[in-house]
Design a protein around this motif. Structure first.
Motif, PDB file in Angstrom:
ATOM      1  N   MET A   1       0.833  -1.172   0.000  1.00 33.05           N
ATOM      2  CA  MET A   1       0.000   0.000   0.000  1.00 33.05           C
ATOM      3  C   MET A   1       0.891   1.253   0.000  1.00 33.05           C
ATOM      4  SD  MET A   1      -3.529  -0.821   1.626  1.00 33.05           S
ATOM      5  CE  MET A   1      -3.421   0.062   3.133  1.00 33.05           C
ATOM      6  N   ARG A   2       0.340   2.308  -0.544  1.00 33.38           N
ATOM      7  CA  ARG A   2       1.129   3.529  -0.721  1.00 33.38           C
ATOM      8  C   ARG A   2       1.603   4.127   0.601  1.00 33.38           C
ATOM      9  NH1 ARG A   2      -3.263   5.514  -4.933  1.00 33.38           N
ATOM     10  NH2 ARG A   2      -2.625   4.165  -6.607  1.00 33.38           N
ATOM     11  N   ILE A   3       0.766   4.129   1.598  1.00 33.65           N
ATOM     12  CA  ILE A   3       1.147   4.746   2.873  1.00 33.65           C
ATOM     13  C   ILE A   3       2.297   3.973   3.503  1.00 33.65           C
ATOM     14  CG2 ILE A   3       0.362   5.379   5.183  1.00 33.65           C
ATOM     15  CD1 ILE A   3      -0.786   7.080   2.853  1.00 33.65           C
ATOM     16  N   GLU A   4       2.230   2.656   3.467  1.00 34.71           N
ATOM     17  CA  GLU A   4       3.322   1.852   4.031  1.00 34.71           C
ATOM     18  C   GLU A   4       4.620   2.106   3.271  1.00 34.71           C
ATOM     19  OE1 GLU A   4       3.409   0.246   6.866  1.00 34.71           O
ATOM     20  OE2 GLU A   4       1.359   0.943   7.132  1.00 34.71           O
ATOM     21  N   LYS A   5       4.525   2.231   1.956  1.00 33.94           N
ATOM     22  CA  LYS A   5       5.713   2.515   1.157  1.00 33.94           C
ATOM     23  C   LYS A   5       6.284   3.889   1.506  1.00 33.94           C
ATOM     24  CE  LYS A   5       7.428   2.535  -3.583  1.00 33.94           C
ATOM     25  NZ  LYS A   5       7.088   2.424  -5.007  1.00 33.94           N
ATOM     26  N   LEU A   6       5.407   4.863   1.734  1.00 30.29           N
ATOM     27  CA  LEU A   6       5.864   6.197   2.132  1.00 30.29           C
ATOM     28  C   LEU A   6       6.582   6.144   3.481  1.00 30.29           C
ATOM     29  CD1 LEU A   6       2.818   8.409   1.111  1.00 30.29           C
ATOM     30  CD2 LEU A   6       5.099   8.444   0.072  1.00 30.29           C
ATOM     31  N   ARG A   7       6.046   5.363   4.409  1.00 32.63           N
ATOM     32  CA  ARG A   7       6.684   5.237   5.731  1.00 32.63           C
ATOM     33  C   ARG A   7       8.054   4.582   5.626  1.00 32.63           C
ATOM     34  NH1 ARG A   7       1.381   2.983   8.329  1.00 32.63           N
ATOM     35  NH2 ARG A   7       0.311   4.899   8.854  1.00 32.63           N
ATOM     36  N   GLN A   8       8.231   3.721   4.646  1.00 32.97           N
ATOM     37  CA  GLN A   8       9.532   3.080   4.441  1.00 32.97           C
ATOM     38  C   GLN A   8      10.525   4.041   3.787  1.00 32.97           C
ATOM     39  OE1 GLN A   8       8.631  -0.416   2.149  1.00 32.97           O
ATOM     40  NE2 GLN A   8       7.613  -1.447   3.845  1.00 32.97           N
ATOM     41  N   THR A   9      10.024   4.932   2.957  1.00 37.78           N
ATOM     42  CA  THR A   9      10.865   5.870   2.215  1.00 37.78           C
ATOM     43  C   THR A   9      11.195   7.124   3.021  1.00 37.78           C
ATOM     44  OG1 THR A   9       9.860   5.074   0.158  1.00 37.78           O
ATOM     45  CG2 THR A   9      11.071   7.159   0.044  1.00 37.78           C
ATOM     46  N   PHE A  10      10.234   7.602   3.810  1.00 38.01           N
ATOM     47  CA  PHE A  10      10.386   8.850   4.548  1.00 38.01           C
ATOM     48  C   PHE A  10      10.294   8.595   6.056  1.00 38.01           C
ATOM     49  CE2 PHE A  10       8.754  10.095   0.417  1.00 38.01           C
ATOM     50  CZ  PHE A  10       9.495  11.220   0.101  1.00 38.01           C
ATOM     51  N   ALA A  11      11.000   9.404   6.811  1.00 35.98           N
ATOM     52  CA  ALA A  11      10.916   9.359   8.275  1.00 35.98           C
ATOM     53  C   ALA A  11       9.729  10.234   8.686  1.00 35.98           C
ATOM     54  CB  ALA A  11      12.207   9.840   8.906  1.00 35.98           C
ATOM     55  N   ILE A  12       8.550   9.673   8.637  1.00 30.49           N
ATOM     56  CA  ILE A  12       7.319  10.430   8.905  1.00 30.49           C
ATOM     57  C   ILE A  12       6.440   9.689   9.899  1.00 30.49           C
ATOM     58  CG2 ILE A  12       7.235  11.603   6.669  1.00 30.49           C
ATOM     59  CD1 ILE A  12       5.138   9.448   5.817  1.00 30.49           C
ATOM     60  N   ASP A  13       5.613  10.454  10.558  1.00 25.98           N
ATOM     61  CA  ASP A  13       4.522   9.916  11.359  1.00 25.98           C
ATOM     62  C   ASP A  13       3.248  10.248  10.604  1.00 25.98           C
ATOM     63  OD1 ASP A  13       6.045   8.988  13.562  1.00 25.98           O
ATOM     64  OD2 ASP A  13       6.141  11.037  14.347  1.00 25.98           O
ATOM     65  N   THR A  14       2.338   9.304  10.567  1.00 24.30           N
ATOM     66  CA  THR A  14       1.056   9.577   9.930  1.00 24.30           C
ATOM     67  C   THR A  14       0.006   9.718  11.027  1.00 24.30           C
ATOM     68  OG1 THR A  14       0.651   7.210   9.624  1.00 24.30           O
ATOM     69  CG2 THR A  14       1.607   8.411   7.770  1.00 24.30           C
ATOM     70  N   VAL A  15      -0.887  10.664  10.827  1.00 18.64           N
ATOM     71  CA  VAL A  15      -1.940  10.933  11.790  1.00 18.64           C
ATOM     72  C   VAL A  15      -3.266  10.910  11.036  1.00 18.64           C
ATOM     73  CG1 VAL A  15      -2.893  12.625  13.407  1.00 18.64           C
ATOM     74  CG2 VAL A  15      -0.406  12.366  13.179  1.00 18.64           C
ATOM     75  N   LEU A  16      -4.190  10.119  11.544  1.00 21.02           N
ATOM     76  CA  LEU A  16      -5.521  10.047  10.957  1.00 21.02           C
ATOM     77  C   LEU A  16      -6.357  11.189  11.525  1.00 21.02           C
ATOM     78  CD1 LEU A  16      -7.644   8.452   9.306  1.00 21.02           C
ATOM     79  CD2 LEU A  16      -8.121   7.172  11.388  1.00 21.02           C
ATOM     80  N   VAL A  17      -6.869  12.040  10.639  1.00 23.41           N
ATOM     81  CA  VAL A  17      -7.751  13.131  11.039  1.00 23.41           C
ATOM     82  C   VAL A  17      -9.102  12.850  10.389  1.00 23.41           C
ATOM     83  CG1 VAL A  17      -8.165  15.621  10.942  1.00 23.41           C
ATOM     84  CG2 VAL A  17      -5.822  14.746  11.215  1.00 23.41           C
TER      85      VAL A  17
END
Length: 184
Positions: A1-17
């Protein structure tokens, strides 16, 4: 999934709003056929479009006849985020609504879903009955409004955002523009 791939590529935290998508929907739900007819849309074409988008993401998508009010599900999700293992509730809610066509506006259905992912059903029932996370969801709705969110999903990074199911490259560009650090 795209979000998981983004988390692997970038040092980010995701927040569900949370966002108030069709908050006027009654507790018992509304007919999708009637909703689409009021918009002059073809239900089969809408289903095929959504099924194609979900298939492209590798997500299961069932055939629903009704839409349901997600407000209580959002409140339960906010509570689940404070519980060990609570993140699993979001996937279970997705599956219940989009795959199994269950009424996620029904508190008993929500308690059953919470219990199915290991959350305590008595506490889930109390959270819903007492509306403990109403203010937190109200704050999310206000934040969504301030951001100008008009649909789901919406991805925001820094002061920029994109709406809708976007190609991975668009999300990557959004994070680069926001200055998100890449993992090495």
């Amino acid at each position: 999934m795209r979000i998981e791939k983004l988390r692997q590529t970038f040092a980010i935290d995701t927040v569900l709003v949370h966002f108030p998508l069709h908050p006027e929907t009654p507790a018992e739900g509304s007919s999708l056929a009637e909703m689409y007819a009021a918009r002059g849309a073809d239900p089969e074409a809408m289903y095929a479009r959504m099924k194609g988008l979900m298939d492209a993401e590798g997500l299961r998508y069932g055939r629903r006849t009704h839409t349901y009010n997600s407000r209580l599900a959002q409140e339960l999700g906010k509570w689940a985020d404070t519980q060990p293992g609570g993140a699993a509730l979001h996937e279970a809610l997705y599956r219940a609504y989009f795959v199994e066509a269950r009424n996620i506006g029904d508190p008993e259905v929500l308690v059953e879903i919470a219990s199915s992912v290991g959350l305590p059903d008595a506490e889930a029932r109390a959270v819903l009955a007492e509306r403990r996370f109403k203010d937190a969801v109200d704050a999310d709705w206000a934040k969504s409004h301030r951001y100008g969110v008009t649909g789901v999903p919406t991805f925001v990074a820094g002061r920029n955002g994109v709406v809708g199911a976007q190609p991975y490259e668009v999300l990557e560009q959004l994070l680069d523009k926001a200055g998100a650090p890449r993992r090495e």
